[in-house]
Design a protein around this motif. Structure first.
Motif, short mmCIF file in Angstrom:
data_model
loop_
_atom_site.label_atom_id
_atom_site.label_comp_id
_atom_site.label_asym_id
_atom_site.label_seq_id
_atom_site.Cartn_x
_atom_site.Cartn_y
_atom_site.Cartn_z
N SER A 339 -7.19 -2.99 -3.89
CA SER A 339 -6.05 -2.58 -3.08
C SER A 339 -6.25 -1.21 -2.46
O SER A 339 -5.63 -0.88 -1.44
CB SER A 339 -4.77 -2.60 -3.92
N GLU A 466 -1.79 3.03 -3.15
CA GLU A 466 -0.90 1.90 -3.44
C GLU A 466 -1.26 1.32 -4.80
O GLU A 466 -2.44 1.25 -5.17
CB GLU A 466 -1.02 0.83 -2.37
N GLU A 468 0.09 -1.83 -7.83
CA GLU A 468 0.94 -2.95 -8.22
C GLU A 468 1.28 -2.78 -9.69
O GLU A 468 0.38 -2.68 -10.53
CB GLU A 468 0.25 -4.28 -7.96
N TYR A 472 5.91 -4.98 -8.82
CA TYR A 472 6.32 -4.14 -7.69
C TYR A 472 5.10 -3.62 -6.95
O TYR A 472 4.08 -3.31 -7.56
CB TYR A 472 7.14 -2.94 -8.17
N ARG A 473 5.25 -3.49 -5.64
CA ARG A 473 4.23 -2.83 -4.84
C ARG A 473 4.70 -1.40 -4.56
O ARG A 473 5.74 -1.18 -3.94
CB ARG A 473 3.98 -3.57 -3.53
N SER A 475 3.84 2.74 -3.47
CA SER A 475 3.01 3.72 -2.76
C SER A 475 3.42 5.11 -3.24
O SER A 475 4.61 5.44 -3.29
CB SER A 475 3.22 3.62 -1.25
N HIS A 505 4.11 -1.97 5.26
CA HIS A 505 3.18 -2.39 4.21
C HIS A 505 3.81 -3.31 3.18
O HIS A 505 3.20 -3.60 2.16
CB HIS A 505 2.60 -1.15 3.51
N GLN A 506 5.03 -3.78 3.47
CA GLN A 506 5.73 -4.68 2.57
C GLN A 506 5.76 -4.15 1.13
O GLN A 506 5.37 -4.82 0.17
CB GLN A 506 5.11 -6.10 2.58
N LEU A 507 6.22 -2.90 1.00
CA LEU A 507 6.29 -2.24 -0.30
C LEU A 507 7.68 -2.43 -0.91
O LEU A 507 8.65 -2.74 -0.22
CB LEU A 507 6.00 -0.75 -0.15
N ASP A 508 7.77 -2.20 -2.21
CA ASP A 508 9.06 -2.19 -2.88
C ASP A 508 9.61 -0.78 -3.02
O ASP A 508 10.83 -0.59 -3.01
CB ASP A 508 8.92 -2.84 -4.27
#
Length: 575
Positions: A339, A466, A468, A472-473, A475, A505-508
């Motif tokens: 990642s 980043e 995981e 959860y993702r 950053s 970045h489709q993060l949480d």
């Protein structure tokens, strides 16, 4: 004769260009990532991997640029990915033909090397077409036997003499121009030959004969275009004189009549067999794009790679080259998961990892590799220790880089990640670099205040990692400043940048850690669901901003804390 430096399209015989072993840090590289890559590549070149080259998968930040200037080293090449491209798989020692080459020349080349096609270029190396074996054979073997078609040969006198390795006894002008010849072998009696010659266009006739003096004499007296005499038989001076008067070219070859006849048919140029309907690729075309395009093409067997601006031929590859191609060799420094690695790392041959972070992610290799992961404050510390282990002293520039990586990642040995090994290597490297560590630290951190520069997208993205964790993702970005003065005016814009990161970045959740290197304190600006923010136990300025006293390490302090919060309520769990 066509080029003799050829590359087969069925069995590789010429070497492909040697590709380097890339030594690369993580995405959004910080000073330690780039400096450790430069230093480790230098060590590898001196010890066991002479083709090791440092690269970076993101531009150096302002502080790293300052370090490189102080070290007198160029910026490592920027590589957005390590995915294979047409320029990587093609063969550069390319077999080529010219439009003026003869059929027999091209066919001999293909037959000798088992080619099925050749690229055709001009004198400047510009690709003009492709020559396929099946199209070449159409010129060599007549497709019909009706009428005089089998007799017809399109060729030049010059090319015929070259193919036959013939002596030119008499000649006329324009021997290099192709024309339509009617071949006639003198196999009949002289009266019959005389009648046949009389009924043919003299300016197209090419008579092939041996030592039949009567046929030779009648041919030149009739003024035929060309007389080819086989078996090395030399005509009389009277016949030669008559040929000059009538404008007949006489060629003498040592070959027999049967061989001569076949070779003359192959003397025509390949021009009419060259195809301009073919698929070619730019050197930058990625392997996956090549495979997709070739799904609908089953006929072409050899594919040229050309400069997109000039159309100059760079190399060629076949379908066989697409099967299990040699993968790029990659050494990861300052990270150990896909990642954070350069795009395409999953397709590369990862041969080493050198890191000081926790093990995480899904890094998988096909073979056992050297994996060094040490509990030190900087990857540059590991590289410095490796130099000492080999009994080598780095150059001034590399020593500067080692110092900068350690100072950056340990906040000049004040971070809780600092170890005795960091202190020892920094003292050793600084003596080689000839720098005052405290002065260097002040200049280094003053050089790169991204908040002062007003580039807030860089502030959030230049040193960002980043992760995981618990589904959860996440950053986490970090900037080091001398005080927080430049943060407060930028606070709202930085919050918007975190929101943008989450969308793109489709993060949480996304965090920005602003560290004051003079007080060894930090501020935490976070964009996350309310239920997560509510669990943060540090003093808060508002619902998105927290005061982290004594927290300076993203790796050892902030991330474990964030990870523990997420573990309490894993994503997708109930309640």
């Amino acid at each position: 004769m066509a080029d003799s430096s050829r590359v087969t399209d069925t069995a590789p015989t010429a070497p492909k260009p040697v590709r380097p072993t890339w030594v690369m840090g993580h995405k959004n590289p910080d000073t330690d990532a780039i400096c450790s890559a430069l230093a480790y590549a230098d060590l590898l070149r001196q010890t066991r991997i002479p083709d090791a080259v440092a690269a970076c998968c993101g531009p150096p930040n302002t502080r790293t640029e300052w370090v490189l200037q102080k070290a007198g080293l160029p910026r490592p090449p920027l590589m957005s990915d390590v995915q294979l491209r047409a320029g990587d798989i093609c063969r550069r020692e390319v077999s080529t033909a010219r439009a003026t080459d003869s059929v027999i020349e091209a066919y001999r080349e293909m037959a000798a090397r088992h080619f099925r096609s050749l690229p055709v270029i001009d004198q400047n190396g510009i690709l003009s077409g492709m020559l396929a074996l099946q199209d070449l054979l159409h010129l060599l073997i007549p497709s019909t036997e009706h009428g005089d078609h089998p007799r017809q040969v399109t060729a030049s006198v010059e090319k015929i003499s070259q193919i036959l390795e013939a002596e030119v006894v008499t000649t006329v002008e324009n021997t290099d121009l192709e024309q339509e010849f009617l071949m006639m072998v003198a196999g009949s009696s002289e009266p019959v030959m005389q009648d046949r010659i009389a009924n043919m266009p003299k300016d197209q006739l090419l008579i092939i004969t041996g030592d039949r003096v009567g046929v030779q004499l009648h041919a030149v007296e009739a003024g035929v275009r060309c007389l080819v005499i086989t078996s090395n038989y030399r005509p009389s001076e009277a016949i030669i004189h008559a040929a000059r008067l009538k404008g007949t070219t006489i060629l003498i070859t040592e070959r027999d009549t049967a061989s001569t006849t076949q070779l003359i048919r192959g003397a025509r140029s390949i021009q009419s067999a060259i195809s301009t309907e073919f698929i070619s690729f730019s050197p930058e075309t990625k392997l996956q794009a090549i495979k997709e395009r070739l799904k609908s093409n089953r006929d072409q067997v050899l594919f040229p790679v050309c400069d997109p601006e000039t159309n100059r031929l760079v190399g060629v590859f076949s379908r066989a080259d697409l099967v299990n191609p040699e993968r790029p060799r990659l050494i990861l420094v300052d990270h150990n998961e896909f990642s954070q690695a350069v795009a395409g790392a999953e397709e590369a041959d990862i041969i080493e990892v050198l890191d000081h972070h926790r093990l995480s992610g899904n890094l998988v290799t096909k073979e056992p590799i050297q994996f060094i992961n040490k509990t030190v404050g900087s990857t540059c510390t590991i590289v410095g220790s490796a130099f000492r282990g080999h009994g080598l002293e780095p150059s001034h520039g590399i020593a500067v880089c080692i110092c900068a990586g350690i100072i950056s990642d340990t906040l000049n040995l004040t971070s809780p990640t600092t170890t005795e090994e960091d202190r020892s290597v920094l003292e050793w490297a600084s003596s080689i670099a000839g720098i005052d560590v405290d002065r260097f630290k002040e200049d280094f951190f003053s050089a790169g205040s991204v908040l002062r520069g007003g580039n807030f997208q860089e502030a959030v993205g230049s040193d960002r990692k980043e992760f995981e964790e618990s589904g959860y993702r996440v950053s986490i970005s970090q900037v080091e400043e001398i005080g927080f003065d430049y943060f407060w005016p930028a606070r709202e814009v930085l919050q918007e940048e975190l929101q943008r990161l989450i969308r793109e970045h489709q993060l949480d959740l996304a965090c920005l850690m602003i560290t004051d290197i003079t007080l060894n304190d930090s501020l935490l600006l976070i964009e996350a669901p309310q239920e997560i923010r509510q669990k943060i136990g540090y003093p808060r300025r508002d619902s998105h901003l927290f005061i982290l006293k004594g927290v300076v390490s993203r790796k050892k302090q902030l991330f474990p804390f964030i990870g523990s919060l997420l573990a309490e309520n894993p994503k997708g769990s109930e309640g």
